[in-house]
Design a protein around this motif. Structure first.
Motif, PDB file in Angstrom:
ATOM      1  N   ILE A  32      11.425 111.721 -30.460  1.00 20.71           N
ATOM      2  CA  ILE A  32      11.937 112.922 -29.819  1.00 20.71           C
ATOM      3  C   ILE A  32      13.463 112.882 -29.760  1.00 20.71           C
ATOM      4  O   ILE A  32      14.136 113.909 -29.847  1.00 20.71           O
ATOM      5  CB  ILE A  32      11.341 113.051 -28.415  1.00 20.71           C
TER       6      ILE A  32
ATOM      7  N   PHE B  44      15.320 123.305 -24.166  1.00 19.94           N
ATOM      8  CA  PHE B  44      14.132 122.481 -23.965  1.00 19.94           C
ATOM      9  C   PHE B  44      14.306 121.140 -24.653  1.00 19.94           C
ATOM     10  O   PHE B  44      14.115 120.077 -24.054  1.00 19.94           O
ATOM     11  CB  PHE B  44      12.925 123.226 -24.539  1.00 19.94           C
ATOM     12  N   PHE B  45      14.693 121.173 -25.940  1.00 21.92           N
ATOM     13  CA  PHE B  45      14.732 119.921 -26.676  1.00 21.92           C
ATOM     14  C   PHE B  45      15.945 119.070 -26.349  1.00 21.92           C
ATOM     15  O   PHE B  45      15.871 117.849 -26.400  1.00 21.92           O
ATOM     16  CB  PHE B  45      14.621 120.195 -28.168  1.00 21.92           C
TER      17      PHE B  45
ATOM     18  N   VAL C 158      17.280 118.795 -23.376  1.00 24.58           N
ATOM     19  CA  VAL C 158      16.946 118.124 -22.117  1.00 24.58           C
ATOM     20  C   VAL C 158      15.908 117.033 -22.347  1.00 24.58           C
ATOM     21  O   VAL C 158      16.012 115.929 -21.809  1.00 24.58           O
ATOM     22  CB  VAL C 158      16.430 119.137 -21.083  1.00 24.58           C
ATOM     23  N   LEU C 159      14.916 117.337 -23.180  1.00 25.71           N
ATOM     24  CA  LEU C 159      13.872 116.353 -23.447  1.00 25.71           C
ATOM     25  C   LEU C 159      14.459 115.109 -24.105  1.00 25.71           C
ATOM     26  O   LEU C 159      14.095 113.975 -23.774  1.00 25.71           O
ATOM     27  CB  LEU C 159      12.822 116.991 -24.354  1.00 25.71           C
TER      28      LEU C 159
ATOM     29  N   LEU D  15      15.998 113.005 -21.507  1.00 29.56           N
ATOM     30  CA  LEU D  15      15.056 112.237 -20.691  1.00 29.56           C
ATOM     31  C   LEU D  15      14.481 111.059 -21.452  1.00 29.56           C
ATOM     32  O   LEU D  15      13.942 110.125 -20.858  1.00 29.56           O
ATOM     33  CB  LEU D  15      13.910 113.128 -20.231  1.00 29.56           C
ATOM     34  N   ASP D  16      14.576 111.108 -22.781  1.00 31.77           N
ATOM     35  CA  ASP D  16      13.934 110.094 -23.589  1.00 31.77           C
ATOM     36  C   ASP D  16      14.566 108.725 -23.386  1.00 31.77           C
ATOM     37  O   ASP D  16      13.942 107.706 -23.663  1.00 31.77           O
ATOM     38  CB  ASP D  16      14.027 110.496 -25.057  1.00 31.77           C
TER      39      ASP D  16
END
Lengths: 209, 611, 305
Positions: C62, C108-109, C111-112, C115-116
C-alpha cells in the motif's frame, strides 16, 4: 446604484456571520465598527442622483460615531478590564455560525411574507431582520458585558437599515441605544471593572492550563 | 404484472398461499441467493472451529429456514403469508444470533432483537388490517386495485409502514437493535443479516408504496429527513466504535439512511412531476440496495475472518494484519473503497445517482425544495467524508502498521473456502462499478413497477442516465490505465536504484514500539470531539503521579442517543410488569379458579347478549 | 472530446510545480530573503527521481501503490477541469460529482499510505487530515452546487463557460462569496498556512507533511507532483471565476486564466506570509464558514430569481 447597496447588504451579512464565530473581543469590536461605517454610507447610496447636504452630514456623523468613536470607547474598556477573549459561551462558535445561517433563512422567509407599504428591496429587509436577530442571539448566548454592549450596537445597526427607509425612527433609536449602553457602563465604575478583571483573569489562567 | 404466480389453497382464514414473481421480487431475490450461497461456504469453515459441544446441524437448519423465509417474504402475494414469512424470518435469525448464547452479551443482543422485531411486526399487522379493510381481501392483487385513497388514511398506512418496515431496515430511531444483534451473530450470519435481511424492510416499504398511489410531498420529506438523520448519526456512531462489527453495523444504518434519501427524492419527483428527479432517486436507491448488499457482506466476512484469526473484535488490539492475511486485507480494502463511494467501484454509481438527482432538484421552482436539496447535498457530502474517515480508520488500524498486542495466537491466513466468497464479492463490486450501464438496462423493469404512476417516457431518461454511466465507466478505465502507466514507468525508473529496508523513520523517532501507534479511538478523536454534543461522548481518565507519570488508564465511550428515547417507556413497562407479577403466584387452585371464572363470564356474555 | 483541451492539460502538467515556486518566492520576499529560484521545484523533483528508496519494514504494498493511485486520480480530475471558459477534455452532466470523488480517492490513498508506517506521528497527521477532509468535502460540493444553481447547469465545463459570459453586477456578490469559499478550500486541501505549515517539522503543526515523512525517492517525487497538480486544479477553480473574460480567442483566454492562476499563487503566498497558522480547533470553524458562504451565495441566487 442599487447594486452597490446590495453588495453592502451582503457584506453586512458576512460580517454578522463573522461576528457569530469570533471569540476575540478585538475582532468583534472591529467587525461591528466596519458594519457601522458601511451602514453610514448607505443613505448616500440609496439617495440616488443628487445627494443632499444633510445626507452627507448624517452619513459622516454615523461613520464617525459608529466607526471610530464607539469602537475606541469599547477598546478602551476592553484594555482597562484586561479581557481579550470571550469566556466559553453558552453556545459554541461553530454551532453559532450554523444557527446564524438558520436565522438568515428565517429572515428571508419572513421578509417574503411581510407586506410593506413602501417599495423596498427584499434583500434590505432580510438583512435588517437578520442583523437584529443576530444581535438578540448574541445577547442570549454570550456571557461577557462587552459582548452584550456589542450586541446592542448590532441591533441598532439592524434597526438603522430599517431606518434608512424611514429616517425619522433612526435618530430616536440611536438615542435609546446609546442611553442603554451608557447605563450598562454607568454603574460599573473603574474599580468594579477592575475586580471583573480579577475574576476573568483567574478564569483565563484556568483555561490556559 | 407478475410473470409467475402460484396459488395453493390453504385453510387459514383470510390467508392463501399465493406467491408471485415480478421484477421487484426478482431484483431482491438475486442478491439474496448470491450472498446466502457464498455465506454457506464461508460459514462451513468458520463454524468448524466452534464445534465444541454445539450441534452444527441446528444452526444450519435455522440458516436454511432464514433463507427460505426471506425468499418467501419477497414472493408472498398475500398479507397473512407475508406476515408468517416475516415472523419466520425473525425467529430463525434470532436463533442464529444466539449461536454463542452462552455469552451474556449475546443473550442481551438476542432479546433486544426479538423485542424490536416484534414491535415492528405489530405495526405491520395494524397496517395490513387497515389495507385489508379497504380492499376487502388480504391479497396483494386486491391492494393494487384500490382506486381512491382517503388521504389521511393513506398517510396513516404510510406512517405505519415506515415504522414497521423501518424497524427491520434500521432507520433511526428504530435502529437500536442493529448494533447489538449484528456483532453478536457469527460472521456469515451478520453478513446475511446486514446484506439482505435489512433490505426486506425496504422491499416491504416499496411494495406498499406501489399500492398507495401518488405520494404527497410530506412523505418524501419524511423519508428524506429520517434518511439524513440515520445517515449522519449512523456514520458518527460508527466512527466512535472500538469493535469492528459494531462499526459495520452502524455503517449499515448509515447506508439504509442513504437508500431512504434516494427513495424520498424519487417520491418528491413523483409528486412534482419532475421525471428526471423521480428516475434518479428511485434508480439510485435501488442500485444502492444492490451495491450495499455486496460490499457490506464482503466487509462483514472480512471482519469475521480477522476476528476469527485474532480471537478478538477490538480494533485497538489488532494491527499489521495485511502482512499475515493478504487476501483478507485485499478484499477488505476493496469493500472499504466501495463503501466510501469512490470510483471506479460500485458504491460510486449509486451515490452518483443520488447526488445527480439532488442537483437536478435544484432546478425546481419552489424555494423550499431547493433548500431541501441543498441540505441533502451538504449532509450527503458530510456523510461521505465521515465514511472515508471511518473506513480509513478501520482498514488502517486493523491491517496496517504493527500488531498492537503481542500475538494472542499465531495469525494465519484463512482457508481458501473462506477466502473464495470474499474474492467473488470483491470481483462483483468491481464488475458492477465498471459495467453499470448494462446493470441499468436490467433495472428497467423494476423501475417500471416502482414508478408505475408516472412513467411517461422512460427511454429519454434512460438514455441520459446510461450516457452518464458510460462516461463514468470511461473515466474508470482512464483511471486504471493511468495507474498502470505510472506503475510501469515507476518500475522502469527504479530499476537500478538502491533500495534498502529499515525501521520507520518518522523524522528521527528511533525505535517506535507497536503500542505507540495510533489507536482507533485516537484516530477519530478530532471528529468525535467536534461532534461531541451529538454523541454523548465520555472520557474516563486516571492519571497518577505529578512529576513522574505512573500507571494510568484511559477509556472513552460514546452512547447511542436513540437509546435514551427507549429508556422511559421500557422502565415504565418494567414497573407495570413487576406489579402484574402478583398474578403469577404458582398456586394451582387459583389458576383453575381464573379459568372457571373466565368460562362463566364468556357463557353469560354469549347467552345473555347473543354474540 | 475537445482536443484543444490537451494543450491545457499539458500546461497543467508542466506548469504546476511553477506555482509552488511562485509561492516560495513570495514568502521569501516578505521575509526579506532572495528566495529559491522559481524553477526550484523542478530541480527538486528531478533530484528525487534519481534517488534510491528506503522502505520501512512495517510498510506493505500500500505504501508504494498509494501515491501512484493518488497521482492517477488527480490526473483524471485534471482532464475534467475546464480552463476558465474553455471546456475540458471530456464533460458530461454531473461530472462535478465525479470530480469531487476523484479528489477523494487521492486523499484516501495518501492517508492510508501514511498509516502504513505504523508510526504515531504519521497516525496523528492522518487523523487530522481526515478530520479536515470530512469537512472540506461538503464545502467543496456546496460551492460547486452554488455555481450550478446560478448557471442552472450540471457540468463543470458548462458552468464555467456560463460564468464567463454572464458578467452581471448582480451576480458579483455570488461569485465573490464562492471564490472566498474556494480560497478557504484551496488553503485546506493544499496544506497551506493558516491550515497547515508546509515547511514545519514540528509535531505541533504538522498535518499533511507528517503523513509523507517516510516516503523517499520516486514515491516522494510522485507525492510532491500530485500536490503541485492539486494546487493547479484548485487554482483553476478560483481563476476560472475570477477572470470573466471570454473573448472567444483561444490563446487570449488561456493567457488570461494563466495570469489568474499566477495571481492566486501570489495571493496564497501573501496570505502565508502574513497569517500565522490557526489553532487546530479553529480550522473546522473556517471550513464550516466556507460552507456557510456557499449557502449564503445560494440564498442570494434564490432571492434574485
Amino acid at each position: 446604484m442599487s447594486y452597490w447597496a446590495d453588495v453592502i447588504f451582503v457584506l453586512i451579512v458576512v460580517l454578522n456571520l463573522g461576528l457569530l464565530s469570533s471569540s476575540r473581543l478585538g475582532n468583534c469590536i472591529r467587525l461591528v465598527a466596519i458594519e457601522g461605517a458601511l451602514l453610514g454610507l448607505l443613505p448616500l447610496l440609496l439617495q440616488g442622483g443628487q445627494p443632499e447636504g444633510r445626507t452627507f452630514v448624517f452619513a459622516l456623523g454615523s461613520i464617525l460615531v459608529k466607526g471610530i468613536i464607539l469602537p475606541l470607547m469599547l477598546n478602551w474598556a476592553v484594555r482597562e478590564a484586561n479581557i481579550f477573549r470571550e469566556v466559553e459561551p453558552f453556545i459554541g462558535y461553530t454551532v453559532s455560525m450554523v444557527i446564524g445561517v438558520v436565522l438568515l433563512i428565517v429572515s428571508f422567509w419572513i421578509s417574503a411574507r411581510l407586506v410593506l407599504p413602501i417599495e423596498v428591496s427584499r434583500l434590505a429587509v432580510s438583512t435588517a431582520l437578520f442583523t437584529i436577530l443576530v444581535g438578540l442571539f448574541l445577547i442570549v448566548s454570550r456571557k461577557k458585558a462587552i459582548t452584550q454592549a456589542l450586541s446592542y450596537l448590532v441591533m441598532e445597526n439592524g434597526i438603522f437599515i430599517f431606518g434608512t427607509m424611514a429616517v425619522a425612527l433612526e435618530t430616536s433609536f440611536m438615542g435609546i441605544i446609546i442611553f442603554h449602553i451608557n447605563r450598562q457602563f454607568e454603574h460599573i465604575d473603574m474599580d468594579q471593572l477592575a475586580s471583573l478583571k480579577d475574576w476573568h483573569g483567574t478564569r483565563h489562567s484556568e483555561e490556559r492550563t | 404484472m407478475d410473470f409467475f404466480t402460484l396459488t395453493i389453497p390453504w385453510s387459514f382464514p383470510g390467508g392463501s398461499f399465493s406467491i408471485g414473481l415480478d421484477a421487484l421480487s426478482v431484483f431482491f431475490l438475486i442478491p439474496l441467493f448470491i450472498i446466502s450461497s457464498l455465506c454457506v461456504f464461508y460459514g462451513w469453515e468458520y463454524l468448524k472451529h466452534d464445534t465444541k459441544n454445539k450441534s452444527l446441524s441446528v444452526t444450519w437448519f435455522f440458516y436454511a429456514l432464514l433463507v427460505f423465509s426471506m425468499a418467501l417474504v419477497f414472493m408472498a402475494r398475500n398479507a397473512i403469508l407475508f406476515l408468517i414469512a416475516w415472523e419466520l424470518m425473525a425467529v430463525s435469525s434470532f436463533f442464529l444470533v444466539m449461536f454463542e448464547g452462552e455469552k451474556a452479551e449475546t443473550t442481551f443482543a438476542g432479546w433486544i432483537y426479538l423485542v424490536a422485531t416484534h414491535l415492528g411486526t405489530a405495526f405491520l399487522l395494524v397496517m395490513f388490517v387497515i389495507l385489508g379493510n379497504l380492499a376487502g381481501s388480504l391479497e396483494f392483487n386486491a391492494f393494487s386495485n384500490i382506486d381512491r385513497f382517503n388521504p389521511s388514511l393513506a398517510g396513516l398506512i404510510f406512517i405505519l409502514a415506515v415504522i414497521g418496515f423501518g424497524a427491520k431496515a434500521g432507520i433511526v430511531p428504530f435502529h437500536v437493535w442493529l448494533p447489538e444483534a449484528h456483532p453478536a451473530a457469527p460472521s456469515h450470519v451478520s453478513a446475511l443479516m446486514s446484506g439482505i435481511m435489512i433490505k426486506t424492510g425496504i422491499y416491504g416499504l416499496l411494495r406498499i408504496l406501489t399500492y398507495l398511489g401518488q405520494p404527497p410531498l410530506w412523505w418524501g420529506g419524511l423519508l428524506i429527513g429520517s434518511g439524513l438523520v440515520s445517515g449522519v448519526l449512523g456514520i458518527l456512531l460508527a466512527l466512535s466504535q472500538h469493535d469492528i462489527k459494531r462499526l459495520l453495523a452502524y455503517s449499515s444504518v448509515e447506508n439504509i439512511g442513504l437508500i431512504c434519501v434516494g427513495l424520498g427524492i424519487g417520491m418528491l419527483g413523483q409528486n412534482t412531476g419532475m421525471q428526471t428527479l423521480m428516475f434518479l432517486g428511485y434508480a439510485g436507491a435501488l442500485l444502492h440496495i444492490f451495491n450495499h448488499s455486496l460490499f457490506k457482506s464482503l466487509l462483514f466476512l472480512g471482519a469475521g475472518a480477522v476476528a476469527h484469526a485474532a480471537g478478538t473484535k477490538r480494533m485497538d488490539f489488532l494491527g499489521g494484519f495485511l502482512k499475515k492475511m493478504p487476501w483478507t486485507a485485499g478484499t477488505f480494502l476493496i469493500g472499504a473503497i466501495a463503501i466510501c463511494g469512490l470510483p471506479p467501484l460500485n458504491g460510486f454509481v449509486s451515490e452518483f445517482f443520488i447526488y445527480w438527482g439532488s442537483l437536478e432538484g435544484l432546478m425546481a421552482r419552489s424555494h423550499y425544495l431547493v433548500g431541501l436539496f441543498v441540505i441533502i447535498i451538504g449532509a450527503g457530502a458530510l456523510i461521505g467524508g465521515l465514511a472515508v474517515a471511518c473506513f480509513i480508520k478501520t482498514f488502517g488500524i486493523v491491517f496496517l502498521g504493527e500488531s498492537r498486542k503481542p500475538a494472542l495466537k499465531e495469525i494465519r491466513e484463512i482457508t481458501w473456502l473462506m477466502r473464495l466468497p470474499m474474492i467473488l464479492l470483491a470481483i462483483l463490486c468491481l464488475a458492477v462499478g465498471i459495467c453499470s450501464p448494462w446493470l441499468l438496462k436490467m433495472l428497467r423493469p423494476v423501475l417500471e413497477i416502482v414508478m408505475a404512476q408516472a412513467a411517461d417516457d422512460m427511454s429519454l431518461l434512460f438514455s441520459k442516465a446510461t450516457e452518464a454511466l458510460s462516461m463514468i465507466t470511461n473515466y474508470a478505465v482512464i483511471l486504471l490505465l493511468l495507474f498502470l502507466g505510472i506503475f510501469f514507468l515507476r518500475r522502469w525508473a527504479v530499476k537500478n536504484r538502491p533500495i534498502a529496508a529499515g525501521e520507520t523513520w518518522a523524522c528521527g523517532y528511533l525505535h517506535p514500539s507497536a503500542r505507540m501507534q495510533y489507536t482507533a479511538s485516537l484516530f477519530t478523536q478530532p471528529l468525535t470531539m467536534l461532534f461531541r454534543n451529538v454523541l454523548f461522548f465520555r472520557q474516563y481518565k486516571v492519571l497518577k503521579g505529578k512529576f513522574f507519570p505512573q500507571e494510568g488508564s484511559f477509556k472513552s465511550e460514546t452512547h447511542d442517543p436513540a437509546g435514551y428515547i427507549y429508556q422511559p417507556p421500557f422502565i415504565l413497562f418494567k414497573i407495570i410488569a413487576h406489579r402484574l407479577r402478583l398474578i403469577q403466584h404458582g398456586n394451582l387452585h387459583l389458576y383453575i379458579l381464573y379459568i372457571v371464572i373466565t368460562l362463566i363470564v364468556l357463557l353469560i356474555w354469549k347467552v345473555g347478549f347473543g354474540l | 472530446m475537445k482536443w484543444y483541451a490537451l494543450i491545457h492539460i499539458g500546461l497543467g502538467l508542466v506548469g504546476s510545480p511553477l506555482l509552488l515556486g511562485i509561492m516560495n518566492r513570495v514568502k521569501a520576499f516578505f521575509a526579506g530573503r532572495r528566495g529559491p529560484a522559481l524553477v526550484q521545484p523542478y530541480y527538486d523533483l528531478w533530484k528525487l527521481l534519481r534517488k534510491g528508496n528506503v522502505y520501512s519494514r512495517t510498510t506493505t504494498w500500500i505504501f508504494t501503490t498509494g501515491p501512484m493511485l493518488g497521482l492517477a486520480a488527480v490526473l483524471t480530475a485534471l482532464t475534467l477541469m475546464p480552463f476558465g471558459g474553455i471546456s475540458a477534455l471530456i464533460s458530461f452532466k454531473g461530472d462535478l460529482i465525479l470530480f469531487v470523488y476523484l479528489l477523494g480517492i487521492t486523499r484516501f490513498f495518501t492517508v492510508l499510505a501514511g498509516l502504513d508506517t505504523g508510526s504515531s506521528l504519521e497516525g496523528m497527521g492522518a487523523s487530522r487530515e481526515v478530520q479536515f477532509s470530512a469537512l472540506v468535502e461538503p464545502a467543496l460540493l456546496l460551492g460547486l452546487t452554488a455555481l450550478a444553481l446560478e448557471t442552472r447547469c450540471l457540468s463543470l465545463s458548462v458552468i464555467y463557460r456560463q460564468m464567463t459570459t454572464i458578467i452581471h453586477p448582480s451576480i458579483i456578490s455570488v461569485v465573490l462569496l464562492v471564490m472566498v469559499a474556494f480560497f478557504f478550500i484551496f488553503l485546506t486541501e493544499n496544506a497551506r498556512i493558516p491550515v497547515d505549515d508546509p515547511n514545519t517539522h514540528l509535531e505541533l503543526t504538522m498535518v499533511h507533511e507528517v503523513m509523507v515523512l517516510d516516503h523517499s525517492g520516486i514515491d516522494l517525487a510522485i507525492i510532491q507532483y500530485t500536490a503541485a497538480l492539486k494546487h493547479w486544479i484548485f487554482g483553476l477553480l478560483i481563476a476560472g471565476l475570477a477572470v470573466p473574460i471570454h473573448t472567444g480567442e483561444f490563446w487570449l483566454d488561456t493567457v488570461g486564466v494563466l495570469g489568474g492562476i499566477f495571481i492566486v499563487a501570489v495571493l496564497v503566498g501573501v496570505v502565508e506570509s502574513t497569517l500565522a497558522r490557526f489553532r487546530l480547533i479553529h480550522i473546522p470553524k473556517m471550513l464550516v464558514a466556507a460552507s456557510v458562504l456557499s449557502v449564503l451565495a445560494m440564498i442570494l441566487v434564490e432571492v434574485s430569481k
